[in-house]
Motif scaffolding. Sequence first.
Motif, PDB file in Angstrom:
ATOM      1  N   PRO A  15       0.814  -1.222   0.000  1.00 37.17           N
ATOM      2  CA  PRO A  15       0.000   0.000   0.000  1.00 37.17           C
ATOM      3  C   PRO A  15       0.847   1.272   0.000  1.00 37.17           C
ATOM      4  O   PRO A  15       0.487   2.252  -0.653  1.00 37.17           O
ATOM      5  CB  PRO A  15      -0.803  -0.085   1.300  1.00 37.17           C
ATOM      6  CG  PRO A  15      -0.802  -1.498   1.662  1.00 37.17           C
ATOM      7  CD  PRO A  15       0.462  -2.071   1.139  1.00 37.17           C
ATOM      8  N   ARG A  18       1.939   1.828  -3.491  1.00 38.31           N
ATOM      9  CA  ARG A  18       0.825   2.335  -4.308  1.00 38.31           C
ATOM     10  C   ARG A  18       0.550   3.806  -4.001  1.00 38.31           C
ATOM     11  O   ARG A  18       0.249   4.587  -4.901  1.00 38.31           O
ATOM     12  CB  ARG A  18      -0.447   1.519  -4.050  1.00 38.31           C
ATOM     13  CG  ARG A  18      -0.383   0.101  -4.538  1.00 38.31           C
ATOM     14  CD  ARG A  18      -0.183  -0.005  -6.022  1.00 38.31           C
ATOM     15  NE  ARG A  18      -1.305   0.535  -6.778  1.00 38.31           N
ATOM     16  CZ  ARG A  18      -1.327   0.646  -8.101  1.00 38.31           C
ATOM     17  NH1 ARG A  18      -0.285   0.286  -8.804  1.00 38.31           N
ATOM     18  NH2 ARG A  18      -2.381   1.121  -8.710  1.00 38.31           N
ATOM     19  N   THR A  19       0.632   4.170  -2.730  1.00 38.58           N
ATOM     20  CA  THR A  19       0.421   5.569  -2.363  1.00 38.58           C
ATOM     21  C   THR A  19       1.445   6.453  -3.070  1.00 38.58           C
ATOM     22  O   THR A  19       1.105   7.510  -3.600  1.00 38.58           O
ATOM     23  CB  THR A  19       0.523   5.756  -0.839  1.00 38.58           C
ATOM     24  OG1 THR A  19      -0.408   4.889  -0.216  1.00 38.58           O
ATOM     25  CG2 THR A  19       0.226   7.178  -0.433  1.00 38.58           C
TER      26      THR A  19
ATOM     27  N   VAL B 125      -0.378   4.888   4.165  1.00 37.26           N
ATOM     28  CA  VAL B 125      -0.832   3.699   3.439  1.00 37.26           C
ATOM     29  C   VAL B 125      -2.307   3.804   3.083  1.00 37.26           C
ATOM     30  O   VAL B 125      -2.875   2.890   2.484  1.00 37.26           O
ATOM     31  CB  VAL B 125      -0.610   2.391   4.245  1.00 37.26           C
ATOM     32  CG1 VAL B 125       0.850   2.146   4.450  1.00 37.26           C
ATOM     33  CG2 VAL B 125      -1.363   2.402   5.532  1.00 37.26           C
ATOM     34  N   LEU B 126      -2.940   4.924   3.432  1.00 34.66           N
ATOM     35  CA  LEU B 126      -4.397   5.021   3.316  1.00 34.66           C
ATOM     36  C   LEU B 126      -4.884   4.766   1.887  1.00 34.66           C
ATOM     37  O   LEU B 126      -5.741   3.909   1.671  1.00 34.66           O
ATOM     38  CB  LEU B 126      -4.863   6.389   3.807  1.00 34.66           C
ATOM     39  CG  LEU B 126      -6.323   6.480   4.173  1.00 34.66           C
ATOM     40  CD1 LEU B 126      -6.650   5.606   5.354  1.00 34.66           C
ATOM     41  CD2 LEU B 126      -6.701   7.924   4.490  1.00 34.66           C
ATOM     42  N   GLY B 128      -3.267   3.479  -0.759  1.00 32.84           N
ATOM     43  CA  GLY B 128      -2.895   2.167  -1.250  1.00 32.84           C
ATOM     44  C   GLY B 128      -3.756   1.081  -0.637  1.00 32.84           C
ATOM     45  O   GLY B 128      -4.219   0.158  -1.313  1.00 32.84           O
ATOM     46  N   MET B 129      -4.024   1.213   0.667  1.00 32.47           N
ATOM     47  CA  MET B 129      -4.863   0.241   1.362  1.00 32.47           C
ATOM     48  C   MET B 129      -6.290   0.290   0.833  1.00 32.47           C
ATOM     49  O   MET B 129      -6.943  -0.742   0.683  1.00 32.47           O
ATOM     50  CB  MET B 129      -4.830   0.564   2.857  1.00 32.47           C
ATOM     51  CG  MET B 129      -5.547  -0.428   3.730  1.00 32.47           C
ATOM     52  SD  MET B 129      -4.809  -2.042   3.686  1.00 32.47           S
ATOM     53  CE  MET B 129      -3.593  -1.900   4.951  1.00 32.47           C
ATOM     54  N   PHE B 130      -6.752   1.479   0.529  1.00 36.07           N
ATOM     55  CA  PHE B 130      -8.103   1.642  -0.012  1.00 36.07           C
ATOM     56  C   PHE B 130      -8.230   0.869  -1.331  1.00 36.07           C
ATOM     57  O   PHE B 130      -9.193   0.136  -1.542  1.00 36.07           O
ATOM     58  CB  PHE B 130      -8.392   3.131  -0.239  1.00 36.07           C
ATOM     59  CG  PHE B 130      -9.770   3.405  -0.731  1.00 36.07           C
ATOM     60  CD1 PHE B 130     -10.831   3.438   0.154  1.00 36.07           C
ATOM     61  CD2 PHE B 130     -10.014   3.622  -2.081  1.00 36.07           C
ATOM     62  CE1 PHE B 130     -12.115   3.678  -0.293  1.00 36.07           C
ATOM     63  CE2 PHE B 130     -11.294   3.860  -2.536  1.00 36.07           C
ATOM     64  CZ  PHE B 130     -12.341   3.889  -1.639  1.00 36.07           C
ATOM     65  N   GLU B 131      -7.223   1.014  -2.182  1.00 36.47           N
ATOM     66  CA  GLU B 131      -7.252   0.313  -3.460  1.00 36.47           C
ATOM     67  C   GLU B 131      -7.234  -1.197  -3.249  1.00 36.47           C
ATOM     68  O   GLU B 131      -7.994  -1.942  -3.867  1.00 36.47           O
ATOM     69  CB  GLU B 131      -6.047   0.741  -4.300  1.00 36.47           C
ATOM     70  CG  GLU B 131      -6.126   0.237  -5.728  1.00 36.47           C
ATOM     71  CD  GLU B 131      -4.764   0.063  -6.339  1.00 36.47           C
ATOM     72  OE1 GLU B 131      -3.776  -0.096  -5.589  1.00 36.47           O
ATOM     73  OE2 GLU B 131      -4.679   0.078  -7.574  1.00 36.47           O
ATOM     74  N   LEU B 147      -8.023  -6.600   8.057  1.00 36.43           N
ATOM     75  CA  LEU B 147      -6.860  -6.542   7.175  1.00 36.43           C
ATOM     76  C   LEU B 147      -6.030  -5.289   7.447  1.00 36.43           C
ATOM     77  O   LEU B 147      -4.818  -5.350   7.613  1.00 36.43           O
ATOM     78  CB  LEU B 147      -7.321  -6.564   5.713  1.00 36.43           C
ATOM     79  CG  LEU B 147      -6.195  -6.567   4.686  1.00 36.43           C
ATOM     80  CD1 LEU B 147      -5.522  -7.914   4.652  1.00 36.43           C
ATOM     81  CD2 LEU B 147      -6.718  -6.202   3.303  1.00 36.43           C
ATOM     82  N   MET B 150      -3.916  -5.102  10.596  1.00 36.22           N
ATOM     83  CA  MET B 150      -2.655  -5.842  10.602  1.00 36.22           C
ATOM     84  C   MET B 150      -1.477  -4.877  10.495  1.00 36.22           C
ATOM     85  O   MET B 150      -0.430  -5.100  11.091  1.00 36.22           O
ATOM     86  CB  MET B 150      -2.598  -6.809   9.407  1.00 36.22           C
ATOM     87  CG  MET B 150      -3.581  -7.951   9.493  1.00 36.22           C
ATOM     88  SD  MET B 150      -3.156  -9.060  10.813  1.00 36.22           S
ATOM     89  CE  MET B 150      -4.705  -9.205  11.631  1.00 36.22           C
ATOM     90  N   THR B 151      -1.657  -3.810   9.720  1.00 37.69           N
ATOM     91  CA  THR B 151      -0.582  -2.820   9.569  1.00 37.69           C
ATOM     92  C   THR B 151      -0.168  -2.262  10.919  1.00 37.69           C
ATOM     93  O   THR B 151       0.993  -1.971  11.158  1.00 37.69           O
ATOM     94  CB  THR B 151      -1.073  -1.632   8.708  1.00 37.69           C
ATOM     95  OG1 THR B 151      -1.920  -2.127   7.700  1.00 37.69           O
ATOM     96  CG2 THR B 151       0.076  -0.878   8.134  1.00 37.69           C
ATOM     97  N   VAL B 154       0.561  -6.080  13.751  1.00 33.84           N
ATOM     98  CA  VAL B 154       1.584  -7.110  13.537  1.00 33.84           C
ATOM     99  C   VAL B 154       2.995  -6.616  13.867  1.00 33.84           C
ATOM    100  O   VAL B 154       3.702  -7.257  14.655  1.00 33.84           O
ATOM    101  CB  VAL B 154       1.513  -7.702  12.113  1.00 33.84           C
ATOM    102  CG1 VAL B 154       2.710  -8.590  11.837  1.00 33.84           C
ATOM    103  CG2 VAL B 154       0.239  -8.502  11.953  1.00 33.84           C
TER     104      VAL B 154
END
Lengths: 280, 282
Positions: A15, A18-19, B125-126, B128-131, B147, B150-151, B154
């Motif tokens: 992510p 991607r960002t 990561v917002l 990218g995580m959204f996608e 999911l 986890m970021t 973990v």
Amino acid sequence: MTPCLFVLLSVAAWPLFRTFLFSLTDAQLGDIPHAQFVGFANFAELFADDNWWSAVKNTLLFATFSVPCEAILGLMIALVLHKTFMGRGLLRAAVLVPWAIPTIVSARMWSWMLHDVYGVINELLVWIGAIAAPLPWTAAPELSLITIVLVDVWKTTPFMALLLLAGLQALPQDCFEAALVDGVSRKRIFFRITLPLLRPTLIVALIFRTLDALRIFDLVYILSSGDADTDTMSVYARRHFVDYANVGHGSAAAVCLFFIVALVTVLYINIGRHNILGEV
Amino acid sequence: MSHIVLKLQQRARHLFFCLFCVLIALLCLFPFYWAIVSSLKSGADIFATDLVPKCITFQNYYTIFQDRTFSCALLNSTIVSFVTVCIALALAALASFALARISFRGRKRILIAILSVTMFPQVAVLSGMFELIRTLGLYNQRSALILSYMTVTVPFTAWTLTSFMREVPKELEEAAIIDGAGHFTILTKIFLPIVSPALVTTGLLAFVAAWNEFLFALTFTLTNEVRTVPVAIAMLSGASQHELPWGNIMAASVLVTLPLVALVLIFQRRIISGLTAGAVKG
């Protein structure tokens, strides 16, 4: 090992990657697949936006005010808890309560206590004569930063205090005994022995808190009036990403925040490498 | 004469110390106390700043359970936090064993990477995580939250468990190796039983983190059925922006905080050791 790494790669590294890519495109929230590559246009736009700079300023101001306050108050509480006295366990339990309260809940509790008309704090301050009329703590942009610092200090000082307490308890006792035998004054003991010995722990605690302060989101989201000029960097990035549906612009802001945090991390890790990694 | 002065000085110092302790306790507890008091007042009473309510009513608690939003949110928060903690602990136990005990190339680098993930801003990561969530078709579902949590959990659990595992005496492991035990046997038969208190501690901390998470919960959910408690509390609003239902908000706040405060007080020592394990090397 492998499953953990795989998960970390897929929920953190991917992510993030991607960002970074989105920040170079004109992606819109509803239509991400059809994004076009636009180079550094988002960054140019971002740097031309006054609101972004005010978000940067707010975040940095917040971090510079809240972290030292927390460190000093945390150290005071840690020193108190380091002594043996009746009710010490009770006091330690009380100190843990703010830490346990969810951030959103504490933001709501404080915004109720700081309510401009019915708030108990305004009433108290007027009663003791500190202020002439109730203040709009959360509604006025120039006060809301103070309010946010105040609530954050309340919420995270316990964490600081406990870290420092653990540090204090790990210090070798013989230095203190020797100093007492030599009749060194309390003040001198604190500045010449306690503080230097505690330095590694203090640095680690400061790192954790600074990085946490730089990414602050939830307190600001609840406590500020919702004006763009009280935004911090995280709030700004999310506002552009979700509210204005401009994924490219929001991502560019997030990337900038990421680099600022990374820079601070690298600086700090170089100062305190031994303290963090222990004997790896 | 000087004897008396010294004694007085000592008394004064002691008194000052006591006052300071009381002040700390008061500052820490008053907001929570005020929330409880406010939640027990009803109607116009809530706007009066009485330190003790004139008459106690549970009207606010009744109101928040009348529509399903809040009870749904409680259920969602519980499920999401619980599942998150289980997965995170399982992954982190394997990883931290390797990181603490097996030497391999790049171990230090992985540790630094894990530590930096616990530190970096979630906003980064917002999008990218959204996608990712959209692609997997998880948007507006509880699994999206699990999911994304986890970021947060973990790396943190792996880091804390690693520092606990390092403290297990090497001799135990060496004895097991001589007896012909493999890595997996050593982990499940020796390490996990020994560090089980640490697992509880780390699990608790991860639970608190997941329970309190706001940014992802706000962004990846859309409808009341999947919202978690923090988002539900943030969304509680009245007819307009200026008439927030403060009584209800305080009642909801007290309800979600009580279990956490109880947990924290029960596991006080463990939590303190967990909070400091990752940071302080004694």
